[in-house]
Design an enzyme around this catalytic site. Structure first.
Site, PDB file in Angstrom:
ATOM      1  N   GLY A  46       0.864  -1.183   0.000  1.00 57.71           N
ATOM      2  CA  GLY A  46       0.000   0.000   0.000  1.00 57.71           C
ATOM      3  C   GLY A  46       0.890   1.219   0.000  1.00 57.71           C
ATOM      4  O   GLY A  46       1.785   1.327  -0.828  1.00 57.71           O
ATOM      5  N   GLU A  47       0.679   2.101   0.937  1.00 57.29           N
ATOM      6  CA  GLU A  47       1.526   3.291   1.053  1.00 57.29           C
ATOM      7  C   GLU A  47       1.983   3.385   2.509  1.00 57.29           C
ATOM      8  O   GLU A  47       1.167   3.624   3.402  1.00 57.29           O
ATOM      9  CB  GLU A  47       0.747   4.526   0.596  1.00 57.29           C
ATOM     10  CG  GLU A  47       1.452   5.840   0.820  1.00 57.29           C
ATOM     11  CD  GLU A  47       2.917   5.842   0.369  1.00 57.29           C
ATOM     12  OE1 GLU A  47       3.195   5.535  -0.797  1.00 57.29           O
ATOM     13  OE2 GLU A  47       3.798   6.154   1.213  1.00 57.29           O
ATOM     14  N   SER A  48       3.277   3.189   2.712  1.00 60.40           N
ATOM     15  CA  SER A  48       3.783   3.067   4.083  1.00 60.40           C
ATOM     16  C   SER A  48       3.572   4.331   4.912  1.00 60.40           C
ATOM     17  O   SER A  48       3.315   4.242   6.116  1.00 60.40           O
ATOM     18  CB  SER A  48       5.269   2.700   4.054  1.00 60.40           C
ATOM     19  OG  SER A  48       6.010   3.667   3.341  1.00 60.40           O
ATOM     20  N   CYS A  78       6.277  -5.113   0.582  1.00 56.03           N
ATOM     21  CA  CYS A  78       6.391  -3.776   0.000  1.00 56.03           C
ATOM     22  C   CYS A  78       6.197  -2.698   1.074  1.00 56.03           C
ATOM     23  O   CYS A  78       7.085  -2.522   1.900  1.00 56.03           O
ATOM     24  CB  CYS A  78       5.429  -3.650  -1.172  1.00 56.03           C
ATOM     25  SG  CYS A  78       5.917  -2.371  -2.320  1.00 56.03           S
ATOM     26  N   ARG A 107      12.656   3.757   0.113  1.00 55.64           N
ATOM     27  CA  ARG A 107      11.315   3.806  -0.506  1.00 55.64           C
ATOM     28  C   ARG A 107      11.445   4.163  -1.986  1.00 55.64           C
ATOM     29  O   ARG A 107      12.326   4.930  -2.362  1.00 55.64           O
ATOM     30  CB  ARG A 107      10.459   4.894   0.145  1.00 55.64           C
ATOM     31  CG  ARG A 107       9.669   4.435   1.340  1.00 55.64           C
ATOM     32  CD  ARG A 107       8.910   5.603   1.937  1.00 55.64           C
ATOM     33  NE  ARG A 107       7.701   5.938   1.235  1.00 55.64           N
ATOM     34  CZ  ARG A 107       7.376   7.163   0.813  1.00 55.64           C
ATOM     35  NH1 ARG A 107       8.188   8.176   0.983  1.00 55.64           N
ATOM     36  NH2 ARG A 107       6.223   7.367   0.222  1.00 55.64           N
ATOM     37  N   ILE A 136       5.911  -2.977  -7.401  1.00 56.57           N
ATOM     38  CA  ILE A 136       5.061  -1.804  -7.658  1.00 56.57           C
ATOM     39  C   ILE A 136       5.538  -0.657  -6.763  1.00 56.57           C
ATOM     40  O   ILE A 136       5.354  -0.709  -5.545  1.00 56.57           O
ATOM     41  CB  ILE A 136       3.574  -2.119  -7.365  1.00 56.57           C
ATOM     42  CG1 ILE A 136       3.111  -3.334  -8.175  1.00 56.57           C
ATOM     43  CG2 ILE A 136       2.698  -0.900  -7.656  1.00 56.57           C
ATOM     44  CD1 ILE A 136       1.771  -3.903  -7.732  1.00 56.57           C
ATOM     45  N   ARG A 137       6.167   0.336  -7.373  1.00 57.54           N
ATOM     46  CA  ARG A 137       6.760   1.437  -6.576  1.00 57.54           C
ATOM     47  C   ARG A 137       7.465   0.860  -5.342  1.00 57.54           C
ATOM     48  O   ARG A 137       7.228   1.289  -4.208  1.00 57.54           O
ATOM     49  CB  ARG A 137       5.692   2.460  -6.176  1.00 57.54           C
ATOM     50  CG  ARG A 137       5.131   3.232  -7.373  1.00 57.54           C
ATOM     51  CD  ARG A 137       4.047   4.209  -6.963  1.00 57.54           C
ATOM     52  NE  ARG A 137       4.535   5.196  -6.000  1.00 57.54           N
ATOM     53  CZ  ARG A 137       5.200   6.298  -6.310  1.00 57.54           C
ATOM     54  NH1 ARG A 137       5.483   6.580  -7.562  1.00 57.54           N
ATOM     55  NH2 ARG A 137       5.586   7.129  -5.382  1.00 57.54           N
ATOM     56  N   HIS A 173       5.276  -8.413  -4.334  1.00 58.34           N
ATOM     57  CA  HIS A 173       3.908  -8.776  -3.909  1.00 58.34           C
ATOM     58  C   HIS A 173       3.522 -10.195  -4.319  1.00 58.34           C
ATOM     59  O   HIS A 173       2.776 -10.367  -5.298  1.00 58.34           O
ATOM     60  CB  HIS A 173       2.905  -7.836  -4.586  1.00 58.34           C
ATOM     61  CG  HIS A 173       2.955  -6.417  -4.133  1.00 58.34           C
ATOM     62  ND1 HIS A 173       2.252  -5.963  -3.050  1.00 58.34           N
ATOM     63  CD2 HIS A 173       3.609  -5.359  -4.630  1.00 58.34           C
ATOM     64  CE1 HIS A 173       2.474  -4.676  -2.895  1.00 58.34           C
ATOM     65  NE2 HIS A 173       3.289  -4.279  -3.836  1.00 58.34           N
ATOM     66  N   GLU A 175       1.299 -11.905  -3.141  1.00 57.64           N
ATOM     67  CA  GLU A 175      -0.162 -12.044  -2.980  1.00 57.64           C
ATOM     68  C   GLU A 175      -0.932 -11.718  -4.252  1.00 57.64           C
ATOM     69  O   GLU A 175      -2.119 -12.036  -4.341  1.00 57.64           O
ATOM     70  CB  GLU A 175      -0.660 -11.185  -1.804  1.00 57.64           C
ATOM     71  CG  GLU A 175      -0.686  -9.673  -2.020  1.00 57.64           C
ATOM     72  CD  GLU A 175       0.664  -8.984  -1.846  1.00 57.64           C
ATOM     73  OE1 GLU A 175       1.697  -9.679  -1.734  1.00 57.64           O
ATOM     74  OE2 GLU A 175       0.673  -7.737  -1.841  1.00 57.64           O
TER      75      GLU A 175
HETATM   76  N1  GLN Z   1       5.828   3.144  -2.438  1.00 51.64           N
HETATM   77  C1  GLN Z   1       5.031   2.582  -1.381  1.00 51.64           C
HETATM   78  C2  GLN Z   1       5.475   3.079  -0.017  1.00 51.64           C
HETATM   79  O1  GLN Z   1       6.335   3.886   0.094  1.00 51.64           O
HETATM   80  C3  GLN Z   1       5.041   1.068  -1.390  1.00 51.64           C
HETATM   81  C4  GLN Z   1       4.345   0.534  -2.611  1.00 51.64           C
HETATM   82  C5  GLN Z   1       3.694  -0.795  -2.438  1.00 51.64           C
HETATM   83  O2  GLN Z   1       3.400  -1.245  -1.309  1.00 51.64           O
HETATM   84  N2  GLN Z   1       3.396  -1.433  -3.555  1.00 51.64           N
HETATM   85  O3  GLN Z   1       4.953   2.662   0.959  1.00 51.64           O
END
Ligand code: GLN
Length: 197
Positions: A46-48, A78, A107, A136-137, A173, A175
């Site tokens: 997700g987004e940390s 991630c 990150r 993914i990012r 990921h 999952e």
């Molecule tokens: N870029 C996201 C972060 O900094 C991580 C991306 C992801 O969980 N796919 O948390």
């Protein structure tokens, strides 16, 4: 006892589906009191920075940090890996982590051209056939401290999967790619740990 998935933000539904497919009983975790019901926890992608803010706002950050240090098995993917890292490079201002993994993660380490990509990785602890990994990012593990060990690296040598005692983390990921072996490996850790609150 069942396995929790931190459900504040991110792809917790995908993790819950994989774990249920593997026969685990799953609890979605949003409140501190729910931690008492679980013997292992997955922290999703997700987004940390958002997950960190929500974890603190919901009063989960400190109980989670205590549980990690008491030996609760936790697997982070991630953003979840970032949440477990002792140190974050390129976090947003004031970003905190639960910590526990003796690593520094960067990150969004892959820059704008390769924000997302897929590749096959050797992960010796999971057997001979390669793991299809979706990034993914994604972060990379820039420093692996003496208490942690690398489980997988990219061809350029950058570490993207780590383990340390009760903790497991991947930059990618499993999952979402139909790859169940990391979750199986984690469920074995949960079974072996027999964690009691
Ligand atoms: N870029 C996201 C972060 O900094 C991580 C991306 C992801 O969980 N796919 O948390």
């Amino acid at each position: 006892m069942s396995v929790g998935v931190l459900a504040l933000q991110g792809d917790f539904r995908e993790h819950a589906a994989v774990l249920r497919n593997l026969g685990a009983e799953v609890e979605l975790i949003r409140r501190p009191e729910e931690l008492a019901r679980i013997s292992g926890l997955v922290i999703p992608g997700g987004e940390s920075s958002v997950m960190d803010k929500l974890a603190r706002a919901f009063g989960l950050a400190d109980p989670l940090a205590k549980a990690v240090r008491a030996g609760l098995p936790v697997y982070g993917t991630c953003a979840g890996l970032i949440m477990l890292a002792d140190s974050v490079i390129d976090g947003i201002r004031g970003q905190q982590t639960i910590g526990g993994l003796d690593i520094a993660v960067r990150r969004n380490a892959f820059g704008s051209q390769t924000l997302s990509f897929e590749t096959d990785l050797d992960v010796p602890v999971l057997g001979a056939s390669p793991v299809h990994a979706v990034f993914i990012r994604a972060p990379v593990v820039e420093t692996v401290g003496p208490r942690a060990r690398a489980l997988a690296t990219l061809p350029d040598g950058r570490c993207v999967a780590v383990e340390q005692d009760n903790l497991l983390g991947t930059s990618f990921h499993p999952e979402i790619s139909g790859e169940y072996r990391f979750h199986e490996y984690f469920l074995q850790k949960v079974a072996d740990a027999r964690f009691r609150h």
